[in-house]
Design a protein around this motif. Sequence first.
Motif, mmCIF file in Angstrom:
data_model
loop_
_atom_site.group_PDB
_atom_site.id
_atom_site.type_symbol
_atom_site.label_atom_id
_atom_site.label_comp_id
_atom_site.label_asym_id
_atom_site.label_seq_id
_atom_site.Cartn_x
_atom_site.Cartn_y
_atom_site.Cartn_z
ATOM 1 N N ALA A 110 -10.958 26.429 -5.584
ATOM 2 C CA ALA A 110 -12.419 26.553 -5.425
ATOM 3 C C ALA A 110 -12.828 28.022 -5.416
ATOM 4 C CB ALA A 110 -12.871 25.862 -4.140
ATOM 5 N N LEU A 111 -12.142 28.830 -4.631
ATOM 6 C CA LEU A 111 -12.468 30.253 -4.604
ATOM 7 C C LEU A 111 -12.197 30.903 -5.958
ATOM 8 C CD1 LEU A 111 -11.171 31.280 -1.064
ATOM 9 C CD2 LEU A 111 -13.545 31.020 -1.806
ATOM 10 N N GLY A 112 -11.155 30.440 -6.653
ATOM 11 C CA GLY A 112 -10.863 30.961 -7.992
ATOM 12 C C GLY A 112 -11.969 30.648 -8.982
ATOM 13 N N ALA A 113 -12.533 29.440 -8.877
ATOM 14 C CA ALA A 113 -13.649 29.080 -9.764
ATOM 15 C C ALA A 113 -14.855 29.979 -9.505
ATOM 16 C CB ALA A 113 -14.022 27.611 -9.566
ATOM 17 N N PHE A 114 -15.151 30.220 -8.239
ATOM 18 C CA PHE A 114 -16.255 31.130 -7.914
ATOM 19 C C PHE A 114 -15.929 32.555 -8.368
ATOM 20 C CE2 PHE A 114 -17.334 27.883 -4.598
ATOM 21 C CZ PHE A 114 -18.537 27.519 -5.160
ATOM 22 N N LEU A 115 -14.666 32.929 -8.272
ATOM 23 C CA LEU A 115 -14.239 34.254 -8.703
ATOM 24 C C LEU A 115 -14.472 34.443 -10.202
ATOM 25 C CD1 LEU A 115 -12.703 36.770 -7.411
ATOM 26 C CD2 LEU A 115 -10.707 35.829 -8.550
ATOM 27 N N VAL A 116 -14.162 33.424 -10.986
ATOM 28 C CA VAL A 116 -14.390 33.483 -12.438
ATOM 29 C C VAL A 116 -15.879 33.693 -12.716
ATOM 30 C CG1 VAL A 116 -14.337 32.129 -14.579
ATOM 31 C CG2 VAL A 116 -12.335 32.177 -13.080
ATOM 32 N N PHE A 117 -16.731 32.945 -12.013
ATOM 33 C CA PHE A 117 -18.180 33.099 -12.191
ATOM 34 C C PHE A 117 -18.625 34.510 -11.792
ATOM 35 C CE2 PHE A 117 -22.525 32.872 -10.524
ATOM 36 C CZ PHE A 117 -23.183 32.485 -11.683
ATOM 37 N N GLN A 118 -18.071 35.028 -10.693
ATOM 38 C CA GLN A 118 -18.440 36.364 -10.236
ATOM 39 C C GLN A 118 -18.007 37.431 -11.241
ATOM 40 O OE1 GLN A 118 -17.851 34.884 -5.697
ATOM 41 N NE2 GLN A 118 -16.737 36.689 -6.272
ATOM 42 N N VAL A 119 -16.841 37.269 -11.838
ATOM 43 C CA VAL A 119 -16.389 38.220 -12.859
ATOM 44 C C VAL A 119 -17.331 38.175 -14.060
ATOM 45 C CG1 VAL A 119 -14.533 38.738 -14.501
ATOM 46 C CG2 VAL A 119 -13.987 38.273 -12.109
ATOM 47 N N TYR A 120 -17.727 36.964 -14.453
ATOM 48 C CA TYR A 120 -18.701 36.824 -15.526
ATOM 49 C C TYR A 120 -19.994 37.559 -15.164
ATOM 50 C CZ TYR A 120 -22.414 34.702 -18.286
ATOM 51 O OH TYR A 120 -23.513 34.518 -19.076
ATOM 52 N N GLU A 121 -20.465 37.362 -13.941
ATOM 53 C CA GLU A 121 -21.688 38.041 -13.481
ATOM 54 C C GLU A 121 -21.515 39.559 -13.502
ATOM 55 O OE1 GLU A 121 -24.976 37.211 -12.316
ATOM 56 O OE2 GLU A 121 -24.394 35.511 -13.570
ATOM 57 N N HIS A 125 -24.317 41.149 -15.493
ATOM 58 C CA HIS A 125 -25.295 41.789 -14.600
ATOM 59 C C HIS A 125 -24.540 42.553 -13.512
ATOM 60 C CE1 HIS A 125 -27.345 38.127 -16.145
ATOM 61 N NE2 HIS A 125 -28.310 38.990 -16.363
ATOM 62 N N PRO A 126 -23.961 43.691 -13.846
ATOM 63 C CA PRO A 126 -23.142 44.419 -12.869
ATOM 64 C C PRO A 126 -23.928 44.771 -11.601
ATOM 65 C CG PRO A 126 -23.063 45.475 -15.030
ATOM 66 C CD PRO A 126 -24.093 44.399 -15.107
ATOM 67 N N SER A 127 -23.276 44.558 -10.460
ATOM 68 C CA SER A 127 -23.876 44.966 -9.193
ATOM 69 C C SER A 127 -22.763 45.260 -8.198
ATOM 70 C CB SER A 127 -24.820 43.899 -8.644
ATOM 71 O OG SER A 127 -24.097 42.862 -8.018
ATOM 72 N N LEU A 128 -23.035 46.176 -7.306
ATOM 73 C CA LEU A 128 -22.066 46.566 -6.292
ATOM 74 C C LEU A 128 -21.756 45.389 -5.369
ATOM 75 C CD1 LEU A 128 -20.346 48.762 -4.999
ATOM 76 C CD2 LEU A 128 -22.342 49.381 -3.620
ATOM 77 N N GLY A 129 -22.779 44.621 -4.999
ATOM 78 C CA GLY A 129 -22.588 43.480 -4.112
ATOM 79 C C GLY A 129 -21.630 42.450 -4.687
ATOM 80 N N THR A 134 -16.334 40.002 -5.127
ATOM 81 C CA THR A 134 -15.247 39.602 -6.026
ATOM 82 C C THR A 134 -13.901 40.128 -5.516
ATOM 83 O OG1 THR A 134 -16.771 39.544 -7.888
ATOM 84 C CG2 THR A 134 -14.428 39.692 -8.417
ATOM 85 N N VAL A 135 -13.867 41.375 -5.116
ATOM 86 C CA VAL A 135 -12.626 41.949 -4.580
ATOM 87 C C VAL A 135 -12.236 41.229 -3.289
ATOM 88 C CG1 VAL A 135 -11.608 44.029 -3.553
ATOM 89 C CG2 VAL A 135 -12.921 44.194 -5.674
ATOM 90 N N PHE A 136 -13.211 40.990 -2.418
ATOM 91 C CA PHE A 136 -12.940 40.293 -1.162
ATOM 92 C C PHE A 136 -12.385 38.893 -1.428
ATOM 93 C CE2 PHE A 136 -14.421 37.586 2.377
ATOM 94 C CZ PHE A 136 -13.694 38.162 3.404
#
Length: 172
Positions: A110-121, A125-129, A134-136
């Motif tokens: 589940a966290l990996g799926a969200f991680l993939v979406f975050q990498v896409y984001e 749309h790069p953002s520090l947050g 993503t690193v966390f």
Amino acid sequence: MRERILDLVFLVGVVFKGLDGLVEVIGGTLLLFVTPAQLLGAANAATAEELSEDPHDLIANLIIHGASRLHAGGELFIAAYLLMHGVVKVAIVVALLIGTRRVYPWAMAALGAFLVFQVYELFTHPSLGVAVLTVFDAVIIWLTWREWRRNRELRNTWRGTLDWVFRRPAQS
């Protein structure tokens, strides 16, 4: 000593994920009932004092910028994302606290799926947050894998780490 510190980071990360999940569920629910204009008004009211003291305050400006960029369709997407992300995080943390090892692979997936979406984001749309999140999440996935591989339930890690932190036994 290194193992105990990693255990502590894992436990703090799990607690943080649970609290973050609750905040996301609350935020997502609020977004379902608040219009973008109301949200911008609340953001302006919440940051007015800080911005009057320091017009360049990073956090206050990010809040205003984020609230001003919302529109009805975007707000619904963000609400759904926050609700889904928050519910999944809370469910993972509760399942880990209940004490079954079978949850570890599901949590990592589940966290990996969200991680993939975050990498896409990050690429679109790069953002520090999102970069920090993503690193966390990547660290938490690695620590969850480590815990699963060590064949330990969260409650055993919790007990051993609390003993280590508060009693500091002679042998680590």
